[in-house]
Motif scaffolding. Structure first.
Motif, short mmCIF file in Angstrom:
data_model
loop_
_atom_site.label_atom_id
_atom_site.label_comp_id
_atom_site.label_asym_id
_atom_site.label_seq_id
_atom_site.Cartn_x
_atom_site.Cartn_y
_atom_site.Cartn_z
N PRO A 1 66.25 44.17 -23.34
CA PRO A 1 65.05 43.35 -23.36
C PRO A 1 65.04 42.39 -24.55
N PHE A 2 64.57 41.17 -24.32
CA PHE A 2 64.41 40.21 -25.40
C PHE A 2 63.20 40.59 -26.23
N ILE A 3 63.38 40.72 -27.54
CA ILE A 3 62.32 41.15 -28.44
C ILE A 3 61.87 39.96 -29.28
N GLU A 4 60.58 39.65 -29.21
CA GLU A 4 60.01 38.65 -30.11
C GLU A 4 59.80 39.29 -31.48
N GLY A 5 60.23 38.58 -32.52
CA GLY A 5 60.03 39.11 -33.86
C GLY A 5 61.05 38.57 -34.84
N GLU A 6 61.40 39.39 -35.84
CA GLU A 6 62.32 38.99 -36.89
C GLU A 6 63.67 39.65 -36.69
N ALA A 7 64.73 38.86 -36.78
CA ALA A 7 66.09 39.39 -36.78
C ALA A 7 66.53 39.53 -38.23
N VAL A 8 67.00 40.72 -38.60
CA VAL A 8 67.39 40.97 -39.98
C VAL A 8 68.73 41.70 -40.02
N ARG A 9 69.40 41.58 -41.15
CA ARG A 9 70.64 42.32 -41.39
C ARG A 9 70.50 43.12 -42.67
N ILE A 10 70.83 44.41 -42.60
CA ILE A 10 70.97 45.24 -43.79
C ILE A 10 72.43 45.19 -44.19
N ALA B 1 70.52 52.37 -42.02
CA ALA B 1 71.81 51.72 -42.24
C ALA B 1 72.76 52.62 -43.02
N LYS B 2 72.23 53.33 -44.02
CA LYS B 2 73.07 54.23 -44.80
C LYS B 2 73.55 55.41 -43.94
N ARG B 3 72.71 55.87 -43.02
CA ARG B 3 73.11 56.93 -42.11
C ARG B 3 74.27 56.45 -41.23
N LEU B 4 74.17 55.24 -40.71
CA LEU B 4 75.24 54.69 -39.89
C LEU B 4 76.51 54.46 -40.70
N ALA B 5 76.36 53.93 -41.91
CA ALA B 5 77.53 53.71 -42.77
C ALA B 5 78.24 55.02 -43.06
N ASN B 6 77.49 56.07 -43.32
CA ASN B 6 78.08 57.37 -43.58
C ASN B 6 78.80 57.91 -42.34
N TYR B 7 78.20 57.70 -41.18
CA TYR B 7 78.81 58.18 -39.94
C TYR B 7 80.16 57.51 -39.68
N PHE B 8 80.23 56.20 -39.92
CA PHE B 8 81.47 55.46 -39.68
C PHE B 8 82.38 55.41 -40.91
N HIS B 9 81.97 56.05 -42.00
CA HIS B 9 82.74 56.06 -43.25
C HIS B 9 82.92 54.66 -43.82
N PHE B 10 81.87 53.84 -43.71
CA PHE B 10 81.93 52.47 -44.20
C PHE B 10 81.34 52.39 -45.60
N GLN B 11 82.08 51.77 -46.51
CA GLN B 11 81.54 51.42 -47.82
C GLN B 11 81.02 49.98 -47.82
N ILE B 12 81.45 49.22 -46.82
CA ILE B 12 80.99 47.84 -46.63
C ILE B 12 80.62 47.68 -45.17
N VAL B 13 79.41 47.22 -44.89
CA VAL B 13 78.99 47.06 -43.50
C VAL B 13 77.74 46.19 -43.44
N GLY B 14 77.55 45.50 -42.32
CA GLY B 14 76.33 44.75 -42.07
C GLY B 14 75.74 45.21 -40.74
N ILE B 15 74.48 45.60 -40.73
CA ILE B 15 73.87 46.17 -39.53
C ILE B 15 72.66 45.33 -39.15
N ASP B 16 72.63 44.86 -37.91
CA ASP B 16 71.59 43.95 -37.45
C ASP B 16 70.50 44.72 -36.70
N TYR B 17 69.27 44.35 -36.98
CA TYR B 17 68.10 44.95 -36.36
C TYR B 17 67.14 43.85 -35.91
N MET B 18 66.27 44.18 -34.96
CA MET B 18 65.11 43.37 -34.64
C MET B 18 63.86 44.13 -35.07
#
Length: 265
Positions: free
Chosen positions: A162-171, A210-227
């Motif tokens: 679904p298309f979400i009206e709002g703000e697109a952000v990256r952590i 975002a930190k939970r996802l980074a830990n899951y994928f073992h990423f020390q560098i990552v960008g995660i997009d949210y609406m």
């Protein structure tokens, strides 16, 4: 007898970042703007020399920062090697294919409530509400369409949400540093590359996720997009295993500093 210096392989980085990193290191380096010819032998990683065709050099560490059309096999080789790689090679392999990477992330995030659909081949898709279609396994903000009513999908795997009206952000995470970037665009497509994209206060819930996802994928560098919807609800869009680190000077500086310290470990 002195031990040989370790050899660092850098793949896909811009020349300015290569120079900034390697000028602070006392090690051998092999630099490729594109994917190198490589092989894994008895658990050791080798890449072809830039100076001597057919000569392969043993590599001790890898910094990888690129997205190439046919890079999945190279990432798999790095993951099988299981040596020091920035970002983590297994995490990159898990996230490189857009759709399967999304599925993995949705099992971890707190913000995976969007009801999604999928088609595997070309055909008519009947959207009951404004919908975003995303096809192919290419990241970089391409292969997206906003659809309504009837739409003919390409002959590729396509995910619908679904298309979400709002703000697109990256952590954005680099080591223990965290930023939230407000993505901008002239239309419904938002990007970190738009001139109005800017840093904004970090949402604590998104940072935790975002930190939970980074830990899951073992990423020390990552960008995660949210609406963030107009009603305040939050939705995961995508885990970027190779997030841009050059648009914002403060991110670029943090990336270079982190990479230097990582190699020195």
């Amino acid at each position: 007898m002195l031990s040989p210096k370790p050899r660092l392989l850098l793949v896909g980085l811009e020349p300015l970042e290569v120079t900034a990193i390697t000028s602070q290191l006392d090690c051998l380096t092999v630099v490729y703007e594109h994917l190198p010819l490589s092989k894994l032998v008895d658990g050791n990683l080798y890449v072809e020399s830039r100076l001597h065709s057919g000569t392969f050099l043993k590599v001790d560490k890898v910094i990888y920062h690129g997205i190439f059309e046919n890079d999945f096999d190279f990432l798999t080789l790095l993951a099988l090697w299981n040596g020091p790689c920035l970002p983590d090679a297994g995490g990159m392999m898990d996230c490189r294919l857009r759709h399967s990477g999304l599925v993995r992330a949705l099992h971890v995030t707190k913000f995976g409530d969007l009801p999604r659909g999928m088609s595997l081949t070309s055909g008519e898709w009947h959207a009951r509400q404004p919908t975003v279609a995303k096809w192919s396994n290419w990241h970089c903000g391409e292969n997206k369409a906003r659809i309504q009513d009837t739409w003919t999908s390409p002959n590729e795997i396509t995910v619908y949400e679904p298309f979400i009206e709002g703000e697109a952000v990256r952590i954005m995470l680099i080591g223990d540093k965290v930023w939230q970037i407000h993505l901008k665009g002239e239309d419904w497509l938002k990007s970190i590359h738009h001139p109005d994209a800017a840093q904004m206060p970090v949402d604590a819930d998104l940072e935790e996720d975002a930190k939970r996802l980074a830990n899951y994928f073992h990423f020390q560098i990552v960008g995660i997009d949210y609406m963030i919807g107009l009603d305040g609800k939050k939705y995961l869009l995508e885990v970027n295993h190779i997030p841009n680190v050059t648009v914002f000077p403060f991110v670029r500086e943090a990336f270079i500093d982190f990479a230097i310290q990582w190699v020195k470990q």
